[in-house]
Write a protein that holds these residues in place. Structure first.
Motif, PDB file in Angstrom:
ATOM      1  N   GLY A  58       0.413  -0.888   0.093  1.00  0.00           N
ATOM      2  CA  GLY A  58       0.075   0.103   0.085  1.00  0.00           C
ATOM      3  C   GLY A  58       0.851   1.061   0.419  1.00  0.00           C
ATOM      4  N   ASP A  59       0.113   2.183   0.254  1.00  0.00           N
ATOM      5  CA  ASP A  59       0.436   3.820   0.208  1.00  0.00           C
ATOM      6  C   ASP A  59       1.565   4.310   1.872  1.00  0.00           C
ATOM      7  OD1 ASP A  59       1.647   6.024  -0.590  1.00  0.00           O
ATOM      8  OD2 ASP A  59      -0.253   7.101  -0.920  1.00  0.00           O
ATOM      9  N   MET A  60       2.971   3.897   1.819  1.00  0.00           N
ATOM     10  CA  MET A  60       3.380   4.541   3.051  1.00  0.00           C
ATOM     11  C   MET A  60       3.100   5.673   3.603  1.00  0.00           C
ATOM     12  SD  MET A  60       5.032   1.843   4.255  1.00  0.00           S
ATOM     13  CE  MET A  60       6.194   2.196   5.180  1.00  0.00           C
ATOM     14  N   VAL A  61       3.193   7.063   2.478  1.00  0.00           N
ATOM     15  CA  VAL A  61       2.574   8.537   2.463  1.00  0.00           C
ATOM     16  C   VAL A  61       3.888   8.803   3.080  1.00  0.00           C
ATOM     17  CG1 VAL A  61       1.428  10.292   3.250  1.00  0.00           C
ATOM     18  CG2 VAL A  61       0.624   7.864   2.954  1.00  0.00           C
ATOM     19  N   VAL A  62       4.583   8.179   3.805  1.00  0.00           N
ATOM     20  CA  VAL A  62       5.663   8.988   4.653  1.00  0.00           C
ATOM     21  C   VAL A  62       7.044   9.166   3.899  1.00  0.00           C
ATOM     22  CG1 VAL A  62       4.528   9.444   6.863  1.00  0.00           C
ATOM     23  CG2 VAL A  62       6.610   7.253   5.946  1.00  0.00           C
ATOM     24  N   ASP A  63       6.672   8.250   2.798  1.00  0.00           N
ATOM     25  CA  ASP A  63       8.388   8.099   2.020  1.00  0.00           C
ATOM     26  C   ASP A  63       8.166   8.826   1.054  1.00  0.00           C
ATOM     27  OD1 ASP A  63       6.291   6.677   0.250  1.00  0.00           O
ATOM     28  OD2 ASP A  63       7.611   5.466  -0.834  1.00  0.00           O
ATOM     29  N   LYS A  64       7.405   9.638   0.107  1.00  0.00           N
ATOM     30  CA  LYS A  64       7.400  11.210  -0.483  1.00  0.00           C
ATOM     31  C   LYS A  64       8.780  11.505  -0.027  1.00  0.00           C
ATOM     32  CE  LYS A  64       2.258  10.168  -1.773  1.00  0.00           C
ATOM     33  NZ  LYS A  64       2.220   8.631  -1.465  1.00  0.00           N
ATOM     34  N   PRO A  65       9.095  13.199  -0.826  1.00  0.00           N
ATOM     35  CA  PRO A  65       9.805  13.599  -1.338  1.00  0.00           C
ATOM     36  C   PRO A  65       9.592  14.689   0.031  1.00  0.00           C
ATOM     37  CG  PRO A  65       9.633  13.586  -3.171  1.00  0.00           C
ATOM     38  CD  PRO A  65       8.075  12.354  -2.606  1.00  0.00           C
ATOM     39  N   GLU A  66       8.442  15.528   0.137  1.00  0.00           N
ATOM     40  CA  GLU A  66       7.472  16.340   0.980  1.00  0.00           C
ATOM     41  C   GLU A  66       7.486  15.867   1.879  1.00  0.00           C
ATOM     42  OE1 GLU A  66       4.038  14.601  -0.981  1.00  0.00           O
ATOM     43  OE2 GLU A  66       6.135  15.209  -1.286  1.00  0.00           O
ATOM     44  N   TYR A  67       8.013  14.756   2.509  1.00  0.00           N
ATOM     45  CA  TYR A  67       8.152  14.174   4.430  1.00  0.00           C
ATOM     46  C   TYR A  67      10.097  14.275   4.338  1.00  0.00           C
ATOM     47  CZ  TYR A  67       3.585  13.847   4.616  1.00  0.00           C
ATOM     48  OH  TYR A  67       2.179  13.761   3.931  1.00  0.00           O
ATOM     49  N   ALA A  68      11.447  14.365   3.288  1.00  0.00           N
ATOM     50  CA  ALA A  68      12.498  14.459   3.981  1.00  0.00           C
ATOM     51  C   ALA A  68      12.245  14.920   4.885  1.00  0.00           C
ATOM     52  CB  ALA A  68      12.846  14.511   2.557  1.00  0.00           C
ATOM     53  N   GLY A  69      12.763  14.621   5.975  1.00  0.00           N
ATOM     54  CA  GLY A  69      13.664  16.049   6.819  1.00  0.00           C
ATOM     55  C   GLY A  69      12.698  15.455   8.255  1.00  0.00           C
ATOM     56  N   HIS A  70      11.491  14.875   8.267  1.00  0.00           N
ATOM     57  CA  HIS A  70      10.369  14.451   8.918  1.00  0.00           C
ATOM     58  C   HIS A  70      10.758  13.023   9.477  1.00  0.00           C
ATOM     59  CE1 HIS A  70       8.852  18.366   8.448  1.00  0.00           C
ATOM     60  NE2 HIS A  70       8.926  18.691   7.650  1.00  0.00           N
ATOM     61  N   PHE A  71      10.805  11.979   8.293  1.00  0.00           N
ATOM     62  CA  PHE A  71      10.124  10.536   8.790  1.00  0.00           C
ATOM     63  C   PHE A  71      11.923   9.940   7.610  1.00  0.00           C
ATOM     64  CE2 PHE A  71       6.070  11.766   8.689  1.00  0.00           C
ATOM     65  CZ  PHE A  71       5.789  11.726  10.062  1.00  0.00           C
ATOM     66  N   SER A  72      12.650   9.411   7.753  1.00  0.00           N
ATOM     67  CA  SER A  72      13.441   8.564   7.007  1.00  0.00           C
ATOM     68  C   SER A  72      12.936   6.668   6.859  1.00  0.00           C
ATOM     69  CB  SER A  72      14.295   8.454   7.293  1.00  0.00           C
ATOM     70  OG  SER A  72      14.964   8.150   8.169  1.00  0.00           O
ATOM     71  N   ILE A  73      12.945   6.185   5.599  1.00  0.00           N
ATOM     72  CA  ILE A  73      13.410   4.350   6.006  1.00  0.00           C
ATOM     73  C   ILE A  73      14.158   3.319   6.557  1.00  0.00           C
ATOM     74  CG2 ILE A  73      11.944   2.453   4.971  1.00  0.00           C
ATOM     75  CD1 ILE A  73       9.646   5.026   4.035  1.00  0.00           C
ATOM     76  N   ASN A  74      14.361   3.402   7.608  1.00  0.00           N
ATOM     77  CA  ASN A  74      15.514   2.097   6.677  1.00  0.00           C
ATOM     78  C   ASN A  74      15.113   0.551   7.270  1.00  0.00           C
ATOM     79  OD1 ASN A  74      17.945   1.598   7.546  1.00  0.00           O
ATOM     80  ND2 ASN A  74      18.196   1.654   9.179  1.00  0.00           N
ATOM     81  N   SER A  75      15.132  -0.048   5.632  1.00  0.00           N
ATOM     82  CA  SER A  75      14.388  -1.022   5.509  1.00  0.00           C
ATOM     83  C   SER A  75      15.294  -2.013   5.782  1.00  0.00           C
ATOM     84  CB  SER A  75      13.255  -1.134   3.712  1.00  0.00           C
ATOM     85  OG  SER A  75      12.262  -2.387   3.830  1.00  0.00           O
TER      86      SER A  75
END
Length: 431
Positions: A58-75
């Protein structure tokens, strides 16, 4: 008596998430998309929140460029939902055996501040189920400082290690979203079905199966209707097992550990599958550090591990997680089961792949692409299967391996592979 249940708003529940936290996100069919949307809405107050996960849907939402600095994914395993983010440098990937991920949590190498999990409604005793994704979620729940539950009546109650009492939750949020679904059996090609037929000839009656992800494992299952008394001990399975269970072909009678039960870490498929495993005691969903432990896997005789690959070179090195430098998936549990099957009495570790890509490029190659990751080493390889046959590499030298692999390559690619073999080993494959 069940304790009183209090459901919080998403905003109230997510108030425990603070800047700098590491947050575990439940995965596969249980990806908590409802809570992810609300977590994204909290971006204005959060900085440098690290999200840890395996496969997500599904759509993780927070992986979009506008959330850089707020969230990062360490998969810990890259899936389609976040491949672009990894490719563009907005997310990272940790290479690790699936069996060892719980140790990252337990040893404090990746300590979890908050775990967001997707669970069933509480039973009369106050227990919720982690549903069809127990895998690494069990250890995340055990070790996280705070646990937020997305509670959903659509989540099946599965037997095994997935029960969590409501007192473990910092907050519970109610939703009624459908689980994420994936269809494998409907996309089986003629080549994959042929691969399934070859693999079926390698499987003896009373074998125990591990099935990797994708359409090839389902193709194998379609070719097993003349077999008897098979068992399941696998990191995951899909809809393909249902008909074989109902036909008493998969019955787990002759497993040495967990007889009469299909053992798994997670399941991913259609609603039919989720309905089938709901409150079904014939399926045990267990912690992945047990399911994928090599010393456990090997205890079942005739263990057959079936896994896929992106490409394999002429010496037997298997790339299964990347296309050159493009991170496509992850190490996952392939090596856990390849080694476990190799050590099992009568076991067979199998790598299965179509001879060519959809674009007509050979998957059997002189050298892996620059930047490609080796998931199964040439020291661990035994059987390789394409639609053109079976190559047995165990105990063979490099020249013999090249010969065997060229024989199961696409006919259009064999001449070029012959030349590459001669250039490298100073002999043509027919030596």
């Amino acid at each position: 008596m069940r304790p009183p249940i209090h459901y919080s708003s998403p905003e109230e529940a997510l108030s425990v998430v603070q800047s700098g936290h590491r947050v575990f996100i439940h995965g596969s069919a249980q990806t908590p998309s409802f809570m992810m949307k609300h977590l994204a809405a909290q971006a204005h107050r959060l900085r440098n929140v690290e999200l840890v996960n395996i496969t997500v849907y599904g759509d993780m939402v927070v992986d979009k460029p506008e959330y850089a600095g707020h969230f990062s994914i360490n998969s810990l395993f890259v899936s389609a939902s976040i491949r672009d983010a990894v490719r563009e440098g907005r997310a990272d990937y940790v290479p690790v055996f699936l069996s060892e991920i719980p140790e990252l949590f337990k040893q404090g190498i990746l300590p979890i501040d908050v775990a967001i999990v997707h669970v069933s409604v509480p039973d009369q005793h106050g227990y919720c189920s982690l549903g069809v994704s127990v895998d690494i979620a069990r250890s995340a729940v055990n070790t996280a400082r705070f646990v937020i539950a997305q509670v959903n009546p659509n989540v099946p109650r599965t037997h095994g290690d997935g029960m969590v009492h409501v007192t473990r939750f910092s907050a519970m949020v109610y939703c009624e979203d459908p689980l994420h679904e994936s269809v494998y059996g409907g996309a089986i090609s003629e080549q994959e079905l042929k691969i399934g037929e070859y693999i079926a000839t390698l499987i003896d009656d009373r074998s125990t199966l591990q099935l990797g992800i994708g359409s090839i494992p389902d193709a194998v299952l379609k070719c097993l209707y003349n077999h008897k008394d098979l068992g399941i001990h696998t990191e995951m399975f899909s809809d393909g097992v249902i008909d074989l269970v109902e036909a008493d072909i998969i019955n787990n009678k002759y497993k040495h550990i967990h007889p009469n039960k299909s053992v798994t870490g997670f399941a991913l498929g259609t609603q039919r599958l989720y309905n089938y495993v709901n409150d079904n005691p014939a399926f045990a969903f267990l912690d992945i550090d047990y399911v994928n432990e090599t010393s456990v896997i090997r205890r079942n005789p005739k263990m057959v591990a079936i896994n896929s690959a992106v490409e394999i070179d002429l010496t037997g090195q298997v790339c299964a997680d990347s296309i050159g430098t493009y991170q496509y998936s992850g190490i996952g549990g392939q090596m856990d089961f390849m080694r476990g099957a190799a050590l099992s009495e009568g076991g067979k570790p199998i790598i299965a792949l179509p001879a060519q890509t959809n674009k007509g490029i050979s998957r059997i190659v002189p050298f892996l692409k620059q930047g490609a990751g080796v998931v199964t080493t040439r020291g661990h390889i035994h059987y390789v299967v394409t639609e053109y046959g079976v190559a047995y590499l165990y105990g063979k030298n490099l020249r013999q391996r090249a010969h065997a692999l060229i024989n199961i390559a696409h006919p259009d690619d064999r001449e070029a592979l012959d030349r590459a073999c001669h250039e490298r080993f100073k002999v043509f494959p027919g030596w």
